[in-house]
Scaffold this motif. Structure first.
Motif, mmCIF file in Angstrom:
data_model
loop_
_atom_site.group_PDB
_atom_site.id
_atom_site.type_symbol
_atom_site.label_atom_id
_atom_site.label_comp_id
_atom_site.label_asym_id
_atom_site.label_seq_id
_atom_site.Cartn_x
_atom_site.Cartn_y
_atom_site.Cartn_z
ATOM 1 N N PHE A 142 -26.441 8.681 12.297
ATOM 2 C CA PHE A 142 -27.510 9.687 12.413
ATOM 3 C C PHE A 142 -27.659 9.974 13.903
ATOM 4 O O PHE A 142 -27.982 9.078 14.691
ATOM 5 C CB PHE A 142 -28.820 9.144 11.837
ATOM 6 N N VAL A 143 -27.392 11.218 14.324
ATOM 7 C CA VAL A 143 -27.355 11.545 15.758
ATOM 8 C C VAL A 143 -28.385 12.628 16.075
ATOM 9 O O VAL A 143 -28.370 13.712 15.478
ATOM 10 C CB VAL A 143 -25.943 12.045 16.168
ATOM 11 N N LEU A 144 -29.268 12.310 17.004
ATOM 12 C CA LEU A 144 -30.294 13.267 17.427
ATOM 13 C C LEU A 144 -29.771 14.077 18.610
ATOM 14 O O LEU A 144 -29.086 13.541 19.478
ATOM 15 C CB LEU A 144 -31.545 12.481 17.848
ATOM 16 N N LYS A 145 -30.081 15.378 18.646
ATOM 17 C CA LYS A 145 -29.629 16.228 19.755
ATOM 18 C C LYS A 145 -30.286 15.791 21.067
ATOM 19 O O LYS A 145 -31.442 15.379 21.081
ATOM 20 C CB LYS A 145 -30.012 17.700 19.485
ATOM 21 N N SER A 146 -29.565 15.948 22.184
ATOM 22 C CA SER A 146 -30.098 15.487 23.475
ATOM 23 C C SER A 146 -31.234 16.372 23.990
ATOM 24 O O SER A 146 -31.910 16.022 24.946
ATOM 25 C CB SER A 146 -28.982 15.417 24.514
ATOM 26 N N SER A 147 -31.446 17.535 23.359
ATOM 27 C CA SER A 147 -32.561 18.408 23.773
ATOM 28 C C SER A 147 -33.864 18.041 23.065
ATOM 29 O O SER A 147 -34.899 18.660 23.300
ATOM 30 C CB SER A 147 -32.218 19.871 23.475
ATOM 31 N N VAL A 148 -33.811 17.031 22.188
ATOM 32 C CA VAL A 148 -34.988 16.690 21.364
ATOM 33 C C VAL A 148 -35.776 15.533 22.002
ATOM 34 O O VAL A 148 -35.216 14.506 22.365
ATOM 35 C CB VAL A 148 -34.559 16.309 19.924
ATOM 36 N N PHE A 149 -37.070 15.755 22.145
ATOM 37 C CA PHE A 149 -37.981 14.705 22.608
ATOM 38 C C PHE A 149 -38.615 14.046 21.377
ATOM 39 O O PHE A 149 -38.893 14.732 20.378
ATOM 40 C CB PHE A 149 -39.106 15.298 23.457
ATOM 41 N N VAL A 150 -38.853 12.739 21.450
ATOM 42 C CA VAL A 150 -39.546 12.026 20.365
ATOM 43 C C VAL A 150 -40.807 11.401 20.949
ATOM 44 O O VAL A 150 -40.727 10.597 21.880
ATOM 45 C CB VAL A 150 -38.663 10.896 19.763
ATOM 46 N N TRP A 151 -41.944 11.802 20.416
ATOM 47 C CA TRP A 151 -43.217 11.235 20.892
ATOM 48 C C TRP A 151 -43.929 10.549 19.736
ATOM 49 O O TRP A 151 -44.099 11.133 18.660
ATOM 50 C CB TRP A 151 -44.108 12.347 21.472
ATOM 51 N N ILE A 152 -44.345 9.306 19.953
ATOM 52 C CA ILE A 152 -44.996 8.520 18.902
ATOM 53 C C ILE A 152 -46.396 8.153 19.380
ATOM 54 O O ILE A 152 -46.558 7.600 20.475
ATOM 55 C CB ILE A 152 -44.199 7.220 18.616
ATOM 56 N N LYS A 153 -47.395 8.489 18.577
ATOM 57 C CA LYS A 153 -48.783 8.140 18.890
ATOM 58 C C LYS A 153 -49.441 7.595 17.621
ATOM 59 O O LYS A 153 -49.572 8.319 16.632
ATOM 60 C CB LYS A 153 -49.571 9.366 19.372
ATOM 61 N N LYS A 154 -49.802 6.327 17.656
ATOM 62 C CA LYS A 154 -50.463 5.677 16.518
ATOM 63 C C LYS A 154 -49.662 5.892 15.239
ATOM 64 O O LYS A 154 -48.521 5.481 15.154
ATOM 65 C CB LYS A 154 -51.924 6.154 16.401
ATOM 66 N N ASP A 155 -50.219 6.617 14.237
ATOM 67 C CA ASP A 155 -49.495 6.760 12.967
ATOM 68 C C ASP A 155 -48.832 8.137 12.827
ATOM 69 O O ASP A 155 -48.568 8.610 11.723
ATOM 70 C CB ASP A 155 -50.446 6.502 11.780
ATOM 71 N N ALA A 156 -48.580 8.784 13.950
ATOM 72 C CA ALA A 156 -47.934 10.104 13.903
ATOM 73 C C ALA A 156 -46.782 10.147 14.902
ATOM 74 O O ALA A 156 -46.787 9.448 15.920
ATOM 75 C CB ALA A 156 -48.941 11.193 14.238
ATOM 76 N N CYS A 157 -45.794 10.978 14.586
ATOM 77 C CA CYS A 157 -44.733 11.206 15.572
ATOM 78 C C CYS A 157 -44.415 12.695 15.584
ATOM 79 O O CYS A 157 -44.722 13.428 14.634
ATOM 80 C CB CYS A 157 -43.496 10.376 15.273
#
Length: 395
Positions: A10-25
């Motif tokens: 499973f490969v995520l694109k390098s232009s994608v940011f992932v932000w995780i806060k508590k029970d949401a992303c």
């Protein structure tokens, strides 16, 4: 037990940011300007998102057929693949691990070097002045020849540096422009922006300043609702050949129609509509200026913009204001950082290493708990004037 053979990457694109806060992303694609909001309702989904967000995994996770089909993870994997933010690669078709570089900011290299390096010649030398981009001088009756001497000394020290603009606030026709100051401005290649409030003397100010023949001059004229059209037209004809822009200040919903109609009628001049806080129009701001999730996504933030929001305040960074009493501010709503008598390099150094304006980020609550933290613009004067850390309906 037998190790299950890896079927997919499973490969995520390098232009994608992932932000995780508590029970949401939130997955945000900084090239396609689209986002995927997802609730971390189960431990399996949380673990999956934490693994993909882990920099050490370089945005590639091995998944078995069984894992891909898991009820908890499958909807998220499918959604990200459908939105073209990620792909599933058959492991039989690639040798070794696919590698993507997650978008990570080399955070505040200059700032850290300043804070850790102490005041070495290198850090406080000419190098630090590259961060100074705009100087604003606030003029009123308090300026005299001693003030001018200090300003000239300051500008002399900046010759040869990449200053982008000098802003002059409050010039009036009876302001004494010293010849030495004018001569120095003529030699400087940066933009000279003169900000005036529209009144009975504005046309005369434009005429006086135009006669000085300063290169790269432009006029910013603040206009309050239902101001005199005649005065505006007189400014336009007087400025003929020099860049002129009207800031149409609006304080309430009724002013919007006035501003839009005026901008249409004055189509030969650039008009900017500027919502202005007066201490009594918070409801207008909540309705027309505050943003929601849709507005945030519609702002199309690039990777560079997001990095900028994470490192510095894009509204204040590089700007200093010098008052007529000689005090120097990084933001006029905050206490002065020093005075015009001090070395300009040490003032820039001070603001970059310990200041509260140039590096003011959205790292306070409620923004620090929000997945849109770095998509929003840097904190602005509006927040300081209204006394609220966020101007949005998300939190």
């Amino acid at each position: 037990p037998l190790m299950m053979e890896t079927k997919y990457w499973f490969v995520l694109k390098s232009s994608v940011f992932v932000w995780i806060k508590k029970d949401a992303c939130f997955f945000y694609d900084s090239e396609a300007f689209q986002g995927c909001h997802y609730r971390l309702e189960t431990q399996e989904v949380r673990d999956f998102v934490l693994r993909i967000a882990d920099v050490d995994n370089l945005y590639a996770l091995p998944l078995t057929t069984e894992e891909v089909e898991k009820d908890n993870v499958k909807p998220l994997v499918n959604q990200l693949v459908q939105m073209d933010m990620a792909c599933l690669v058959d492991s039989a078709r690639v040798t070794g691990r696919p590698v993507q570089l997650p978008p990570i900011l080399n955070l505040q290299v200059d700032v850290r070097r300043l804070q850790e390096g102490g005041k070495t010649d290198m850090t406080i030398g000419e190098n630090v002045l590259k961060n100074l981009q705009s100087l604003t001088f606030v003029w009123n009756d308090g300026i005299d020849s001693a003030w001018y001497e200090k300003v000239i000394r300051l500008l002399d020290a900046l010759k040869g540096h990449s200053l982008l603009e000098i802003v002059i606030l409050g010039s009036t026709p009876d302001m004494p422009w010293e010849d030495a100051f004018t001569a120095l401005l003529k030699k400087m290649s940066c933009v000279k922006r003169v900000v005036l409030d529209l009144d009975a003397t504005t046309t005369e100010s434009v005429k006086q300043l135009k006669s000085m023949n300063l290169p790269h001059t432009l006029f910013d004229i603040n206009v309050d609702p239902h101001a005199s059209r005649t005065a505006m037209e007189a400014c336009i004809s007087e400025a003929n050949g020099v860049d002129l822009k009207f800031n149409l200040r609006i304080f309430g919903a009724d002013d919007i129609v006035w501003a839009e109609n005026l901008a249409t009628r004055l189509n030969q001049v650039e008009c900017r509509i500027s919502p202005t806080y007066n201490g009594r129009n918070l409801d207008f701001f909540e309705q027309y200026v505050y943003v929601d999730e849709e507005d945030i996504l519609a702002s199309h933030q690039t990777k560079q913009n997001i990095f900028a929001h994470q490192a510095l305040n894009t509204n204040d960074f590089g700007r200093l204001t010098i008052q007529s009493d000689g005090s120097v501010h990084a933001n006029v709503h905050q206490a002065p950082i020093g005075s015009i008598d001090e070395d300009i390099r040490s003032l820039v150094y001070k603001e970059m290493s310990e200041g509260s304006s140039w590096l003011c980020l959205r790292d306070m609550q409620p923004c620090s708990d929000c997945v849109f933290q770095w998509l929003c613009p840097s904190p602005s004067d509006y927040e300081l004037e209204i006394g609220k850390p966020n101007l949005c309906h998300v939190k």
